[in-house]
Design a protein around this motif. Structure first.
Motif, mmCIF file in Angstrom:
data_model
loop_
_atom_site.group_PDB
_atom_site.id
_atom_site.type_symbol
_atom_site.label_atom_id
_atom_site.label_comp_id
_atom_site.label_asym_id
_atom_site.label_seq_id
_atom_site.Cartn_x
_atom_site.Cartn_y
_atom_site.Cartn_z
ATOM 1 N N TRP A 1 0.840 -1.202 0.000
ATOM 2 C CA TRP A 1 0.000 0.000 0.000
ATOM 3 C C TRP A 1 0.870 1.244 0.000
ATOM 4 C CZ3 TRP A 1 -5.256 0.054 -0.375
ATOM 5 C CH2 TRP A 1 -5.944 -1.138 -0.109
ATOM 6 N N GLY A 2 0.394 2.274 -0.669
ATOM 7 C CA GLY A 2 1.014 3.572 -0.547
ATOM 8 C C GLY A 2 0.490 4.287 0.693
ATOM 9 N N GLN A 3 0.980 5.496 0.906
ATOM 10 C CA GLN A 3 0.606 6.242 2.115
ATOM 11 C C GLN A 3 -0.717 6.991 1.932
ATOM 12 O OE1 GLN A 3 2.655 7.331 -0.161
ATOM 13 N NE2 GLN A 3 2.014 9.449 -0.546
ATOM 14 N N GLY A 4 -1.172 7.074 0.691
ATOM 15 C CA GLY A 4 -2.436 7.757 0.416
ATOM 16 C C GLY A 4 -2.241 9.209 0.036
ATOM 17 N N THR A 5 -3.187 9.717 -0.722
ATOM 18 C CA THR A 5 -3.183 11.136 -1.092
ATOM 19 C C THR A 5 -4.596 11.681 -0.897
ATOM 20 O OG1 THR A 5 -2.568 12.729 -2.819
ATOM 21 C CG2 THR A 5 -3.588 10.676 -3.567
#
Length: 115
Positions: free
Chosen positions: A105-109
């Motif tokens: 997963w990425g950290q989110g935006t």
């Protein structure tokens, strides 16, 4: 190992557009599927769109016609083009990369759509 970084979020007025990017690095040859999910405050994370390493894609029914997913293999980047944005599209958008062994997963935006 795969590192995932999202970018492109921000504040936009209803009816506007944004393009999110999901850049992968590391063992990118092992990536099979990349999808976007989002989570609004107080709600569960939900599926937005998905694209495979061969380019097959699908978008959640509620977002079809407004959201498009694409990829640039040379840049190891997946894009989510969002148009005709609604206030209800406000959420943190996450990129999820699936390999043969696990997902990353990425950290989110953050995407915020104002009325």
């Amino acid at each position: 190992q795969v590192q995932v970084v999202e970018s492109g979020g921000g504040l936009v007025q209803a009816g506007g557009s944004l393009r999110l990017s999901c850049a992968a690095s590391g063992s990118t040859s092992s990536i099979q599927v990349t999808d976007w999910r989002r989570q609004a405050p107080g709600k569960q994370r939900e599926f937005v769109a998905r694209i495979t390493s061969t380019g097959n894609s699908n978008v959640a029914d509620s977002m079809k016609g407004r959201f498009t997913i694409s990829r640039d293999n040379a840049k190891n980047t997946v894009y989510l083009q969002m148009s005709s944005l609604l206030v209800e599209d406000t959420a943190v958008y996450y990129c999820n990369v699936l390999t043969s062994f696990r997902n990353y997963w990425g950290q989110g935006t953050q995407v915020t759509v104002s009325s």
